[in-house]
Design a protein around this motif. Structure first.
Motif, PDB file in Angstrom:
ATOM      1  N   PRO A 292       0.816  -1.229   0.000  1.00  0.00           N
ATOM      2  CA  PRO A 292       0.000   0.000   0.000  1.00  0.00           C
ATOM      3  C   PRO A 292       0.842   1.270   0.000  1.00  0.00           C
ATOM      4  O   PRO A 292       0.382   2.311  -0.485  1.00  0.00           O
ATOM      5  CB  PRO A 292      -0.839  -0.106   1.274  1.00  0.00           C
ATOM      6  CG  PRO A 292      -0.382  -1.286   2.020  1.00  0.00           C
ATOM      7  CD  PRO A 292       0.569  -2.063   1.194  1.00  0.00           C
TER       8      PRO A 292
ATOM      9  N   ASN B 115       1.634   1.814  -3.719  1.00  0.00           N
ATOM     10  CA  ASN B 115       0.391   2.371  -4.278  1.00  0.00           C
ATOM     11  C   ASN B 115      -0.811   1.810  -3.541  1.00  0.00           C
ATOM     12  O   ASN B 115      -0.948   0.588  -3.402  1.00  0.00           O
ATOM     13  CB  ASN B 115       0.271   2.087  -5.776  1.00  0.00           C
ATOM     14  CG  ASN B 115      -0.923   2.817  -6.373  1.00  0.00           C
ATOM     15  OD1 ASN B 115      -2.059   2.356  -6.264  1.00  0.00           O
ATOM     16  ND2 ASN B 115      -0.683   3.966  -6.961  1.00  0.00           N
ATOM     17  N   GLU B 116      -1.672   2.719  -3.096  1.00  0.00           N
ATOM     18  CA  GLU B 116      -2.850   2.359  -2.300  1.00  0.00           C
ATOM     19  C   GLU B 116      -3.737   1.347  -3.037  1.00  0.00           C
ATOM     20  O   GLU B 116      -4.365   0.506  -2.423  1.00  0.00           O
ATOM     21  CB  GLU B 116      -3.629   3.632  -1.955  1.00  0.00           C
ATOM     22  CG  GLU B 116      -4.700   3.450  -0.906  1.00  0.00           C
ATOM     23  CD  GLU B 116      -4.284   2.563   0.270  1.00  0.00           C
ATOM     24  OE1 GLU B 116      -5.022   1.622   0.560  1.00  0.00           O
ATOM     25  OE2 GLU B 116      -3.215   2.807   0.880  1.00  0.00           O
TER      26      GLU B 116
ATOM     27  N   TRP C 256      -2.771  -0.985  -5.255  1.00  0.00           N
ATOM     28  CA  TRP C 256      -2.084  -2.191  -5.714  1.00  0.00           C
ATOM     29  C   TRP C 256      -2.554  -3.395  -4.912  1.00  0.00           C
ATOM     30  O   TRP C 256      -2.396  -3.413  -3.695  1.00  0.00           O
ATOM     31  CB  TRP C 256      -0.571  -1.996  -5.577  1.00  0.00           C
ATOM     32  CG  TRP C 256       0.257  -3.091  -6.185  1.00  0.00           C
ATOM     33  CD1 TRP C 256      -0.177  -4.129  -6.954  1.00  0.00           C
ATOM     34  CD2 TRP C 256       1.679  -3.259  -6.064  1.00  0.00           C
ATOM     35  NE1 TRP C 256       0.880  -4.923  -7.339  1.00  0.00           N
ATOM     36  CE2 TRP C 256       2.024  -4.415  -6.799  1.00  0.00           C
ATOM     37  CE3 TRP C 256       2.683  -2.544  -5.415  1.00  0.00           C
ATOM     38  CZ2 TRP C 256       3.339  -4.876  -6.897  1.00  0.00           C
ATOM     39  CZ3 TRP C 256       3.993  -2.997  -5.505  1.00  0.00           C
ATOM     40  CH2 TRP C 256       4.317  -4.150  -6.252  1.00  0.00           C
TER      41      TRP C 256
END
Lengths: 205, 180
Positions: B138, B141-142, B144
């Motif tokens: 996270p 990337n939040e 992903w």
């Protein structure tokens, strides 16, 4: 006035539909009701969640033969089933990959792997690749803990099995076990969602 | 940050390990074609998240393409040549590719390094080993989910994340948004 009312209803209905479609493509969130299914097991039978009359819930795991992360977790998945099936939370494993792309995940290979590893749980194939997108699984392994409720099978936890794919003895947080333990004790799940690396689910392009 | 230097000495291998004879022959065949010293030292940097992070946030003028992959990941291997291509083709446009391998540490010597050598990868390859995935996925990337392949393209503050496979065309289209 009547026409206006009808209009509002139609617009609302459309908006709701659009919303439903969107959430479908994103998959389930915690609190959603998970769909049941009828998928072929490695023994040739068809398995549905509704077959499990006495279950309190399920540990649904999207997994496969060919992903090193999934393989690293095989023994731990067997252990989960041995520990929690008697308590009412059996493991239901589903193989979501397209087997033309990954022949190593075809039904024969699944049978062989289940036998070699002594799987104690159903190992189902999502042949039409219809089920995993509804759940929103993107990779293997990908866990969904469901609790049987009056409304249906409610999603209580989504994510990883634990916090160390490499070494079971170095695990500090058993996310899936913690979730099931909480449900068994009538408590709410503390960590409802975790992330882990996995192999993307294989589809024909 | 851990840093390990793997020294690949073909001579030692051929003396000590008869089982690797066939692999040996392959490597020799390929190496003979060029004069580059590809069979000397391969210097593999291994990072945990804290070590990797600075490479994901470089504040130079370059366009950075960071691809998360592994040798066992079939769709990653399929798209890897495209990353090699853009690394070379867009070099003069200030594009720099970083290939972040998620191979397991026990595969570094048996899989990753032989792969880098066999395919003569020109892009920089680093190994990423950090078991606390629930922390760094996270953070990177939040959105992903954790599936690979995954790619970041960034230049300064401009940044995009892709949890998908690329064709060369798709990759170039995305890349051009970052090239002025």
């Amino acid at each position: 006035m009547k026409t206006l009312k009808l209009c509002v209803v139609v617009v609302l209905a459309l908006a709701l539909t659009a919303f439903t479609f969107k959430s479908d493509s994103d998959g389930y969130k915690v609190g959603d009701i998970a769909t049941d299914f009828s998928l072929e097991n490695i023994d040739g039978s068809m398995v549905s969640l509704s077959d499990y009359k006495d279950a309190k819930g399920f540990i649904v795991i999207f997994t496969c033969n060919t992903c090193p992360y999934a393989v690293a977790y095989e023994d731990r998945i067997v252990a989960l089933d041995k520990k929690y099936a008697p308590k009412g939370y059996p493991v239901i494993a589903i193989m979501p990959n397209d087997t033309d792309i990954k022949p190593g995940d075809n039904l024969e290979a699944m049978k062989a792997r289940a036998k070699a590893k002594g799987f104690t749980f159903p190992y189902l194939i999502d042949k039409g690749q219809d089920i995993y997108p509804q759940y929103g699984a993107t990779k293997t392994p990908h866990v969904y803990v469901l609790q049987k409720t009056d409304k249906g099978n409610e999603v209580k936890y989504i994510g990883a099995i634990d916090d160390n794919y490499k070494d079971a003895s170095q695990v500090t947080e058993k996310y899936t076990e913690n979730a099931v333990n909480a449900l068994l004790n009538g408590k709410s799940v503390e960590t409802t969602q975790t992330r882990a690396i996995g192999c993307s689910i294989k589809v024909k392009s | 940050m851990k840093r390990i230097i793997f020294i690949f000495c073909l001579f030692t291998l051929s003396c000590n390990n008869k089982a690797s004879d066939s692999k040996q022959a392959n490597l020799d065949d390929q190496d003979n074609k060029s004069n580059e010293v590809v069979d000397s030292n391969i210097d593999l940097e291994i990072y945990d998240y804290d070590g990797l992070k600075p490479l994901l946030y470089k504040s130079d003028d370059k366009v950075h393409v960071v691809n998360f992959w592994a040798t066992w990941c079939a769709p990653c291997i399929k798209e890897l040549p495209y990353f090699e291509t853009v690394n070379e083709t867009y070099d003069d446009k200030g594009v720099e590719v970083l290939l972040v391998s998620l191979d397991f540490p026990r595969q570094y010597e048996t899989q990753l390094i032989p792969y880098i050598k066999k395919h003569k990868l020109k892009s920089k390859v680093v190994a990423f080993d950090d078991t606390n995935q629930n922390r760094w996925i996270p953070a990177i990337n939040e959105n992903w989910s954790g599936a690979i392949p995954a790619t970041i393209i960034y230049k300064g503050d401009q940044r995009k994340f892709y949890e998908q496979s690329f064709t060369l065309e798709e990759l170039e289209t995305e890349l051009k948004q970052f090239i002025n």
